[in-house]
Design an enzyme around this catalytic site. Structure first.
Site, PDB file in Angstrom:
ATOM      1  N   LYS A  97      51.605  32.586  54.276  1.00  9.16           N
ATOM      2  CA  LYS A  97      52.595  33.016  53.681  1.00  9.16           C
ATOM      3  C   LYS A  97      52.398  34.591  52.948  1.00  9.16           C
ATOM      4  CE  LYS A  97      54.752  33.076  49.862  1.00  9.16           C
ATOM      5  NZ  LYS A  97      55.336  34.352  49.748  1.00  9.16           N
ATOM      6  N   CYS A 125      42.925  44.983  42.292  1.00  6.46           N
ATOM      7  CA  CYS A 125      42.476  43.753  41.183  1.00  6.46           C
ATOM      8  C   CYS A 125      41.250  44.277  40.721  1.00  6.46           C
ATOM      9  CB  CYS A 125      42.210  42.449  41.990  1.00  6.46           C
ATOM     10  SG  CYS A 125      41.272  42.780  43.345  1.00  6.46           S
ATOM     11  N   GLU A 182      41.098  34.090  44.920  1.00  7.89           N
ATOM     12  CA  GLU A 182      40.906  35.460  44.581  1.00  7.89           C
ATOM     13  C   GLU A 182      41.882  35.951  43.668  1.00  7.89           C
ATOM     14  OE1 GLU A 182      39.790  37.642  48.064  1.00  7.89           O
ATOM     15  OE2 GLU A 182      38.058  36.441  48.388  1.00  7.89           O
ATOM     16  N   GLY A 238      47.348  31.055  40.608  1.00  6.82           N
ATOM     17  CA  GLY A 238      46.200  30.485  41.391  1.00  6.82           C
ATOM     18  C   GLY A 238      45.752  28.948  40.467  1.00  6.82           C
ATOM     19  N   GLU A 278      45.372  41.464  32.131  1.00  3.72           N
ATOM     20  CA  GLU A 278      45.649  41.935  33.504  1.00  3.72           C
ATOM     21  C   GLU A 278      47.120  42.716  33.463  1.00  3.72           C
ATOM     22  OE1 GLU A 278      46.023  40.297  37.392  1.00  3.72           O
ATOM     23  OE2 GLU A 278      44.560  41.841  38.056  1.00  3.72           O
ATOM     24  N   GLU A 329      47.548  33.048  37.079  1.00  5.12           N
ATOM     25  CA  GLU A 329      48.501  32.186  36.822  1.00  5.12           C
ATOM     26  C   GLU A 329      48.794  31.234  38.075  1.00  5.12           C
ATOM     27  OE1 GLU A 329      51.846  34.231  35.430  1.00  5.12           O
ATOM     28  OE2 GLU A 329      52.927  32.306  35.043  1.00  5.12           O
TER      29      GLU A 329
END
Ligand code: NAP
Length: 498
Positions: free
Chosen positions: A177, A286, A252, A235, A386, A233
């Site tokens: 997805k 990232c 990741e 994850g 982040e 969040e």
């Protein structure tokens, strides 16, 4: 580009069973590129069923590694022959510059595939041996089964390759997805995988919102593993969803990379590295360098050098000769701007950028100048959280210990860099930094042969390298009796006499 891109289930291009479509927007213009289907739960069920049956059938999962490897090498060749097409599509959906897509993203992704194809033929482990006198033990590595792969928008194609191609290289079947903002190159990849010879059902793509379709896929009873790249969040949420059936969960997640400039550093090299480390992928990587910790003796030189170099950065249409395109969406740009305001409210001084540039002919694009904020507030949100946009903080330090402590003082642990000519200090810093990749006098580089792992709340598991492939395998111990005895020497411990 086509008007419509369809999902890919069991080797077929399909629409949603509901007939619903969702637009994909070009972030450089704010206009629609194409439509993709909005999957229903029934579509996800069909994709998972197709993946499960292909896995059980064994044409792919039991094929010798050389067979799978050959197909993936063919895929790499097909993609290379369509380099321009992939680069155009990737740039158009994500806003990354054509310069980056054509010279970095797509060729690097093809190199990743070639590495994966080779590495899939190398299974490492403990030697087969008589670890007890009456039997021989061996280790097998087997594919896990059906893997749900959920990917972000910043490297749409590369992130799918790092997850789904690694998974299928060792025999799994996948349902991918992609991010709703950037699904097109994932669909192109599925079509080229079929052309390369991947059996139907091994690689499926469903498109739709993460909060509904993504959650349904991740919690599906017939999915054995979740491989997710995205925010910390989401994850965390996927770990919860996986818990119900104890799925393996590989994550990741977010990053907040420090960039430490010591007093003996080559400051000019550090400035160049800082612009590239912070700017790559329009400041939406990232591993972007986001927190510049600079020794007081070279602080002014570094800060002024950074601002001067940033003035040379050309922002504009990604298909022109520019260094920076737009951010991914209007709402993301607003979020990033919110952080700039917050940074100033929390004591920071905006010393460069942070405005919306006016790009002729692209007035509705989501452009934003990179922002540099000087601060001594380590606890400020712009230092701790982040942002995932081009907002960088510059902070002064006096001692090695202070630099390392502040660099480590975030929940993330993805990438970090140190800039120094002192070998001992560099080696010590690579030990002391709680980050899964540490660069010395460089930032961002990751060869296909090396892992991309995570520390702390940046995730669990790794992509690339041989470790990346192992992620998608079970280890199995198999034991063969070699004594031929009716009663083995140790049975008396359970019943009877010696
Ligand atoms: P995101 O919001 O977490 O979304 C990532 C993917 O998850 C998308 O496909 C999204 O679908 C889906 N999703 C969202 N909510 C979900 C849910 N409740 N259940 C299941 N799936 C869900 O991240 P993003 O904004 O796309 O990407 C930026 C993030 O990715 C940053 O945090 C960045 O650091 C991280 N990232 C990490 C790495 C790494 O290697 N560590 C690499 C690249 C990016 P929709 O698109 O439909 O919302």
């Amino acid at each position: 580009m086509k008007d419509k891109y369809r999902m890919f289930i069991d080797g077929q291009s399909v629409e949603s069973s509901s007939g619903a479509w969702s637009p994909v927007i070009n972030p450089a213009t704010g206009t629609k590129i194409s439509d993709v289907p909005v999957a229903t739960r029934e579509d996800v069920d069909r994709a998972v069923d197709a993946a499960r049956s292909s896995f059980r059938k064994g044409d792919w999962s039991f094929a010798p590694p050389v067979t799978r490897s050959g197909v993936l090498l063919k895929l790499a060749d097909i993609m290379e022959s369509k380099l321009n097409e992939y680069a155009i599509a990737e740039s158009m959906i994500s806003g990354k510059t054509m310069k980056q897509a054509l010279n970095y993203d797509i060729p690097y992704t093809i190199d990743n595939i070639r590495f994966i194809a080779g590495a899939a033929r190398v299974f490492e482990g403990q030697a087969m041996k008589e670890y007890v006198p009456e039997g021989t033990s061996a280790i097998r590595r087997d594919p896990i089964g059906v893997v749900a792969v959920i990917t972000p928008w910043n490297y749409p194609l590369m992130e799918v390759v790092w997850r789904a191609i690694e998974a299928i290289a060792v025999g799994n079947s996948v349902v991918v997805k992609p991010a709703s903002l950037t699904p097109i190159t994932t669909i192109m990849l599925a079509e080229d995988l079929k052309a390369a010879g991947v059996p139907d059902g091994v690689f499926n793509v469903v498109t739709g919102p993460g909060g509904s379709i993504g959650e349904y896929l991740a919690s599906h009873k017939d999915v054995d593993m979740i491989a997710f790249t995205g925010s910390t969040e989401v994850g965390r949420r996927l770990m919860e969803l996986g818990a119900a059936t104890t799925k393996k969960v590989s994550l990741e997640l977010g990053g907040k990379a420090p960039f430490i400039v010591f007093d003996d550093a080559d400051v000019e090299a550090a400035v160049q590295g800082a612009v590239v480390g912070g700017l790559v992928n329009n400041g939406q990587d990232c591993a972007n360098s986001t927190r510049y910790y600079v020794h007081s003796s070279v602080y002014d030189k570094f800060r002024d050098g950074l601002v001067n170099e940033l003035k040379k950065v050309r922002i504009g249409d990604p298909f022109e000769n520019v260094d920076m395109g737009p951010l991914i969406s209007a709402s993301h740009r607003e979020r990033v701007e919110g952080y700039i305001r917050k940074g100033v409210e929390e004591g920071g001084r905006l010393i460069y950028g942070g405005r919306r540039p006016s790009i002729q002919g692209h007035e509705n694009g989501f452009f934003l100048e990179p922002a540099v904020i000087e601060t001594d507030n380590q606890k400020s949100a712009i230092v701790q959280e982040e942002i995932f946009g081009p907002v960088w903080t510059v902070l002064k330090f006096e001692t090695y210990e202070e630099a390392i402590e502040k660099a480590n003082d975030v929940i993330y642990g993805l990438g970090a860099s140190v800039w120094t000519k002192d070998v001992q200090r560099a080696v010590k810093a690579t030990r002391d930094l709680e980050f899964a990749t540490v660069w010395v006098n460089e930032h961002v580089v990751v060869p296909s042969e090396m892992p991309w792992p995570s520390y702390k709340q940046s995730g669990a598991g790794a992509s690339l390298s041989i470790y990346g492939l192992e992620e998608y395998t079970y280890i199995k111990h198999v034991y063969f009796d070699i004594s031929g005895l009716k009663r083995k020497s140790w049975y008396y411990q359970v019943y009877g006499e010696k």
